[in-house]
Design a protein around this motif. Sequence first.
Motif, mmCIF file in Angstrom:
data_model
loop_
_atom_site.group_PDB
_atom_site.id
_atom_site.type_symbol
_atom_site.label_atom_id
_atom_site.label_comp_id
_atom_site.label_asym_id
_atom_site.label_seq_id
_atom_site.Cartn_x
_atom_site.Cartn_y
_atom_site.Cartn_z
ATOM 1 N N ASN A 94 -54.695 96.648 40.628
ATOM 2 C CA ASN A 94 -53.333 96.136 40.791
ATOM 3 C C ASN A 94 -52.581 96.845 41.915
ATOM 4 O OD1 ASN A 94 -53.311 94.174 38.802
ATOM 5 N ND2 ASN A 94 -52.420 95.501 37.255
ATOM 6 N N GLU A 95 -53.050 98.033 42.301
ATOM 7 C CA GLU A 95 -52.318 98.841 43.258
ATOM 8 C C GLU A 95 -52.359 98.282 44.671
ATOM 9 O OE1 GLU A 95 -53.812 102.802 42.777
ATOM 10 O OE2 GLU A 95 -53.047 102.944 40.719
ATOM 11 N N ALA A 96 -53.290 97.402 44.950
ATOM 12 C CA ALA A 96 -53.344 96.784 46.276
ATOM 13 C C ALA A 96 -52.110 95.903 46.461
ATOM 14 C CB ALA A 96 -54.614 95.950 46.408
ATOM 15 N N SER A 97 -51.607 95.874 47.683
ATOM 16 C CA SER A 97 -50.444 95.016 47.925
ATOM 17 C C SER A 97 -50.879 93.557 47.845
ATOM 18 C CB SER A 97 -49.829 95.339 49.290
ATOM 19 O OG SER A 97 -50.774 95.066 50.311
ATOM 20 N N GLY A 98 -49.993 92.728 47.377
ATOM 21 C CA GLY A 98 -50.309 91.314 47.191
ATOM 22 C C GLY A 98 -50.916 91.083 45.825
ATOM 23 N N ASN A 99 -51.590 89.957 45.715
ATOM 24 C CA ASN A 99 -52.218 89.598 44.446
ATOM 25 C C ASN A 99 -53.375 90.539 44.140
ATOM 26 O OD1 ASN A 99 -50.708 87.217 43.759
ATOM 27 N ND2 ASN A 99 -51.736 86.209 45.472
ATOM 28 N N ASN A 100 -53.666 90.676 42.859
ATOM 29 C CA ASN A 100 -54.830 91.436 42.445
ATOM 30 C C ASN A 100 -56.063 90.738 43.020
ATOM 31 O OD1 ASN A 100 -57.163 92.157 40.703
ATOM 32 N ND2 ASN A 100 -55.628 93.384 39.652
ATOM 33 N N PRO A 101 -56.999 91.475 43.611
ATOM 34 C CA PRO A 101 -58.164 90.839 44.237
ATOM 35 C C PRO A 101 -59.067 90.094 43.257
ATOM 36 C CG PRO A 101 -58.318 93.241 44.341
ATOM 37 C CD PRO A 101 -56.982 92.924 43.795
ATOM 38 N N LEU A 102 -58.982 90.393 41.972
ATOM 39 C CA LEU A 102 -59.813 89.680 40.991
ATOM 40 C C LEU A 102 -59.196 88.355 40.556
ATOM 41 C CD1 LEU A 102 -60.872 92.711 38.791
ATOM 42 C CD2 LEU A 102 -62.350 91.362 40.285
ATOM 43 N N VAL A 103 -57.918 88.149 40.816
ATOM 44 C CA VAL A 103 -57.235 86.917 40.422
ATOM 45 C C VAL A 103 -57.397 85.898 41.537
ATOM 46 C CG1 VAL A 103 -55.044 85.883 39.749
ATOM 47 C CG2 VAL A 103 -55.581 88.211 39.026
ATOM 48 N N PRO A 104 -58.059 84.759 41.252
ATOM 49 C CA PRO A 104 -58.351 83.797 42.329
ATOM 50 C C PRO A 104 -57.200 82.822 42.627
ATOM 51 C CG PRO A 104 -59.369 83.064 40.311
ATOM 52 C CD PRO A 104 -58.713 84.391 40.009
ATOM 53 N N TYR A 105 -55.990 83.145 42.238
ATOM 54 C CA TYR A 105 -54.843 82.275 42.461
ATOM 55 C C TYR A 105 -53.802 83.015 43.286
ATOM 56 C CZ TYR A 105 -56.865 79.869 38.424
ATOM 57 O OH TYR A 105 -57.713 79.243 37.557
ATOM 58 N N GLU A 106 -53.003 82.262 44.018
ATOM 59 C CA GLU A 106 -51.874 82.824 44.750
ATOM 60 C C GLU A 106 -50.666 82.822 43.825
ATOM 61 O OE1 GLU A 106 -51.629 84.155 47.835
ATOM 62 O OE2 GLU A 106 -53.815 83.991 47.901
ATOM 63 N N GLY A 107 -49.960 83.932 43.750
ATOM 64 C CA GLY A 107 -48.769 84.026 42.909
ATOM 65 C C GLY A 107 -47.690 83.068 43.389
ATOM 66 N N MET A 108 -47.007 82.402 42.456
ATOM 67 C CA MET A 108 -45.973 81.431 42.808
ATOM 68 C C MET A 108 -44.580 82.048 42.755
ATOM 69 S SD MET A 108 -47.741 78.344 40.745
ATOM 70 C CE MET A 108 -48.925 79.345 39.871
ATOM 71 N N GLU A 109 -44.378 82.987 41.844
ATOM 72 C CA GLU A 109 -43.077 83.644 41.683
ATOM 73 C C GLU A 109 -43.159 85.122 42.068
ATOM 74 O OE1 GLU A 109 -40.175 82.158 40.640
ATOM 75 O OE2 GLU A 109 -41.272 80.276 40.724
ATOM 76 N N GLY A 110 -44.263 85.543 42.586
ATOM 77 C CA GLY A 110 -44.519 86.932 42.935
ATOM 78 C C GLY A 110 -46.025 87.117 43.012
ATOM 79 N N ASP A 111 -46.465 88.347 42.989
ATOM 80 C CA ASP A 111 -47.905 88.630 43.039
ATOM 81 C C ASP A 111 -48.490 88.597 41.636
ATOM 82 O OD1 ASP A 111 -47.737 89.010 45.781
ATOM 83 O OD2 ASP A 111 -47.308 91.153 45.568
ATOM 84 N N PHE A 112 -49.679 88.016 41.511
ATOM 85 C CA PHE A 112 -50.392 88.052 40.239
ATOM 86 C C PHE A 112 -50.982 89.446 40.041
ATOM 87 C CE2 PHE A 112 -50.996 83.282 40.252
ATOM 88 C CZ PHE A 112 -50.260 83.076 39.104
ATOM 89 N N LYS A 113 -50.669 90.033 38.896
ATOM 90 C CA LYS A 113 -51.186 91.351 38.530
ATOM 91 C C LYS A 113 -51.753 91.290 37.114
ATOM 92 C CE LYS A 113 -49.632 93.438 42.261
ATOM 93 N NZ LYS A 113 -50.487 93.993 43.278
ATOM 94 N N ILE A 114 -52.752 92.094 36.865
ATOM 95 C CA ILE A 114 -53.347 92.160 35.529
ATOM 96 C C ILE A 114 -52.434 92.965 34.622
ATOM 97 C CG2 ILE A 114 -55.288 93.088 34.200
ATOM 98 C CD1 ILE A 114 -57.077 92.382 36.572
ATOM 99 N N ASN A 115 -52.172 92.426 33.421
ATOM 100 C CA ASN A 115 -51.259 93.073 32.484
ATOM 101 C C ASN A 115 -51.982 93.685 31.295
ATOM 102 O OD1 ASN A 115 -48.996 92.144 33.960
ATOM 103 N ND2 ASN A 115 -49.208 90.167 32.976
ATOM 104 N N LYS A 116 -52.705 92.867 30.589
ATOM 105 C CA LYS A 116 -53.316 93.293 29.328
ATOM 106 C C LYS A 116 -54.825 93.167 29.461
ATOM 107 C CE LYS A 116 -52.826 92.654 24.391
ATOM 108 N NZ LYS A 116 -52.655 94.014 24.011
ATOM 109 N N ILE A 117 -55.508 94.159 28.902
ATOM 110 C CA ILE A 117 -56.962 94.238 29.034
ATOM 111 C C ILE A 117 -57.576 94.467 27.671
ATOM 112 C CG2 ILE A 117 -58.847 95.577 30.026
ATOM 113 C CD1 ILE A 117 -56.809 96.445 32.215
#
Length: 164
Positions: A94-117
Amino acid sequence: MRQQIFLYLFVFSALLALYLAFTGSRNLEGLEKKINALEQEQEALRDSLKDSRLDLLDLQYFSLGNNDEALAYYDHLGLEDPSRYIADKLLETNEASGNNPLVPYEGMEGDFKINKIEILNHRWIIADFSDGKYWGELLIQYELRDDLGVDFTLLGHLLYTRSQ
C-alpha cells in the motif's frame, strides 16, 4: 397492674414476632424468585457464550493461525507469528504512491488500497480493498521464501458496483 403490663408486653411481643415472621417469609419468597430468575439468566448467558465460542471457531476455521499443517510449513523459518509477518508484507504494498499494485482497477474516488486481510493458509490470502467509496476483494497466492521475502500473485478479483 404489673401483671397487665407484662400481659400487654407479651401480646405486643407476640404480634411483633408474628409480623416479622410473616414479612420475613414474604421477603424470603421474593428473594428466592429473584435468585431463580438470575440463575436462569446466568444459564442463558452461558449458553449464549458457548454458542459464541462455537461461532468464533467456525469463523476461524479458514485461518493460518488455526491450521497446524500450514503453520508447520513455516517451522524452519523461525517466525514467531507468520500471519502477522505476511499481513505486514502485504500492507507494505500500500505504501507505493497511487493504487496498490495488486489491485487491477483504477481508483475512482482516490487510490485503491488494501484494508482487511485474512490469511487462509500457507498459500492463499483473501483481502478487501477500497478507495473510500468503492470496494472489492482479491484472492492472492503468496509464497514466503527462505530469505523471508514474500511473492504475491493475484489469482482473482472483483469490484462491487453500486446500484442506486
